[in-house]
Design an enzyme around this catalytic site. Sequence first.
Site, PDB file in Angstrom:
ATOM      1  N   SER A 227       0.834  -1.191   0.000  1.00 14.12           N
ATOM      2  CA  SER A 227       0.000   0.000   0.000  1.00 14.12           C
ATOM      3  C   SER A 227       0.867   1.238   0.000  1.00 14.12           C
ATOM      4  CB  SER A 227      -0.898   0.019   1.238  1.00 14.12           C
ATOM      5  OG  SER A 227      -0.134   0.310   2.405  1.00 14.12           O
ATOM      6  N   ASP A 228       0.312   2.347  -0.473  1.00 14.52           N
ATOM      7  CA  ASP A 228       0.933   3.628  -0.186  1.00 14.52           C
ATOM      8  C   ASP A 228       0.826   3.837   1.319  1.00 14.52           C
ATOM      9  OD1 ASP A 228       2.151   6.097  -0.424  1.00 14.52           O
ATOM     10  OD2 ASP A 228       0.866   6.770  -2.061  1.00 14.52           O
ATOM     11  N   TRP A 229       1.611   4.774   1.835  1.00 12.57           N
ATOM     12  CA  TRP A 229       1.701   4.927   3.284  1.00 12.57           C
ATOM     13  C   TRP A 229       0.347   5.384   3.851  1.00 12.57           C
ATOM     14  CZ3 TRP A 229       5.265   2.561   1.366  1.00 12.57           C
ATOM     15  CH2 TRP A 229       6.468   2.233   1.998  1.00 12.57           C
ATOM     16  N   TRP A 230      -0.217   4.565   4.730  1.00 13.83           N
ATOM     17  CA  TRP A 230      -1.555   4.752   5.302  1.00 13.83           C
ATOM     18  C   TRP A 230      -2.639   4.671   4.219  1.00 13.83           C
ATOM     19  CZ3 TRP A 230       2.503   8.094   6.645  1.00 13.83           C
ATOM     20  CH2 TRP A 230       3.074   7.850   7.889  1.00 13.83           C
ATOM     21  N   GLY A 231      -2.360   3.903   3.180  1.00 10.79           N
ATOM     22  CA  GLY A 231      -3.319   3.731   2.092  1.00 10.79           C
ATOM     23  C   GLY A 231      -4.017   2.382   2.112  1.00 10.79           C
TER      24      GLY A 231
END
Length: 843
Positions: A227-231
């Site tokens: 995932s993208d960061w916190w995605g």
Amino acid sequence: MALDIDERLAELTLAEKVGLLCGAGGCSTNSVPRLSIPKLHSSDGPHGVRGGGGRFFNPPPGYLLPSATAMGATFDTKLLYRVGKLLSEEAKRKGVHVILAPTVCIQRSPLIGRGFEAFSDDPVLSGTLAAQYISGIQDHGVGSCIKHYAAHDQSIRGSQDAVVMSERTLREIHLLPFQLAFARGSSKPWSVMSSYNRINGVHCSEDPKLLNGVLRDEWGFDGLVMSDWWGTYSTSEALNAGLDLEMPGPSVFRGRALAEAVECRKVSLKAVDAAVRNLLQLINRTKAWDNSGPQAWTGTDTKESQALARKIAADSIVLLKNSKSILPLDKTKKQTYGLIGEHFLYPAVCGGGSSESEPFYISTPLEAMDEALSAGNFKYVPGHFSWRWTPLIRTGLTLPGSSDPGLLVEWFAEDPHHNPNAQAVRSEATKSTSMYFSQMAFPELPPTYFIRARSTFSSQNTGSYRFGLSVWGRAKLFVDGKKAIDQWTDHPEKTDQTPMFNKFTMERFFILSTEKGKQYSMEILLTNATGKPTVGLPGQGGVRLGGHELIDDDKAIEEAVELARNVDIPIVMVGLCSDYETEGQDRSDLHLPGRQNELVQKVAEANPNTVVVTQSGMPIQMPWLNSVTTLLHAWFGGQETGHGIVDVLFGAVNPSGRLSVTFPQCIEDTPTYLTFGKADKVLVYGEGVFVGHRYHEMVKRAPMFHFGYGLSYTRFEYSNLSAPSIFEAREDFVFKISLDIKNTGARDGDEVVQAYVADCQASVQRPVKELKAFTKAHIPVGEKRTVSFNLDKYAVSFWSEYVGKWYAEKGDFEIIIARSADPKDVVLRAAFKLADSFTWSGL
């Protein structure tokens, strides 16, 4: 030693498996020491590998290369391979196994704040360059994580973005760069990063069609999806859809929640094992056991890496106007030069956000001009202050009691002002006045802690010096022991556009009356406590201190005009910087900020020999364009910005850059004028496949400068286009074309040859022409070179929503060889026919 994946899967407990599928911190995965499974370390890195465990404060120095749009402007696949190789070498030195790059999202609007991070608004240029960039990284043992999959449209609330588009738009524009990156390199990406947004109602990080259907089933991807960061937004949905790794740690949706999901059979153990297998395979591919983490930085910059950074900077520069042949400048002539604009002193070297890294050095244009010319030949004036945030302080700061440059930063468990005997639990020296302490919690620090940064400031001149302080948390600035700026008791009103991902406050200022050579003690006291009932920012906090000599804009512009009148060649540098082009923010217009347009106009009126150099990662408007005869666009040039610009100005490098994005006349002329940004929370991609030059040519609305446009100091003549008349109706057919190019000018040079294809009988609305191949050829004066292209099924296909596949439709086509996407730049044509239709899928 390589992991036996089947053996490890059999030995891992469920708790260990789910622990492997989420981050351990900012940029690392968890390890399982009992089974010798090491951590995997990643780092941001489109333009340089930041390293340092993912932290933004005090990362180890390294390469800072030009922005991706600049790399795109080189149109040079071989150069992009060398970029990848250089980054892989840096990653190894910094203990990084996976570089979170490249970015290949298409800039559907020139306003996208993060647009500088991607190669181009053309999917074929973007994907082809990405393939070589990735191969350069992975052929040398480091993993690449291509991003952001897919259709990432920058905004301050990306997780809320609901993108709506047709399947054809998705396939031909927003997935095609990823597809070509898989199809055209020597090494397919080993990992993929999902984007924050939804596409047609489903978040990309939990979309089974995107992650399993397209990526794995159609394209044969056998790597890891993170995932993208916190995605990550779910437990069961994301893992079942094919999201292997939640980043960063500590986990929100994995851990015990994922174990529970397995136990209640919302997630199968088979799905967990498949995700773990992908992680273990990435560990094997990167040989993470040989390079188990960030090491003490022992690498140094080399002459070879400096030369490569300088070449990229120079080769990316685009000569947009040279109607009086003022360029190249001649050092041997007794000419005087006026250098005008703060970009000479504070060049734009990169855009803002997660792609920023700490360079070994920065070659400023002022320093490079000083190297190139004798001191009596030029004079510099700032011209105008145009920065949104006060520029970071680069000179004049030394460690307390030392002559070494920098600031001493100390962490305390209690307020050192309340208890002067408090002992620092940690300290570091830094040279940067931008201190973002994201993910820097230490075991010895309590939830609420204090940071003190001290330095000695020496003024270079007598006058007025303005400091600007912004903060995440609470802070105050002291000068010679007296409080100068208070961001402790209250903050300025918050807006959506502030430094460092919009987390910092707006600046507050202090003006110091300085004496040349006098020293002033500087101290910043910061706490991560917000002053509210909650503690606030555990492991977080930050402060940014800028400073510059105060100038009067009216007088500065008058001084610039007067200088222009009294020199042979005025050179004006204007543009944007990381204050305006940055992650987390979009631009609202294409204007140059402040009074830069006025500065250029007045200088050009004062001297017809004015040379203008612009810097930006994305398009800007130029209302003064008709008033100038000589114009270079220099992008964000990285650590070798100054040398790159001066090399082109004086002809050490013959400019060969071509615009990687279309420069429109105005924002109203862009394909997304009515659809970019939010109408509530929905982003409608109403432009369809007509992005960039496709739109301008379709509506017959000429941009200011076309995609692919750029001039040279020499001339090239095209001839002898050779191409078959029949494209065989086979998925594996390769269509070979060739042509001759002769350098008829007076200098050796490089020419970018662009091959477009037009579908003359399409049953659906298609662009007038589309870039399908390109090459770059070095041709000495008077010599002729034969260049060739291979066109394949991509050149004759569009995505058919009726068939649900790529469709090559029989009929008449045309090969168009052009110097740019401008219809006036077409030089050769050849017709061919596709006798029968065929469909295909996959790569």
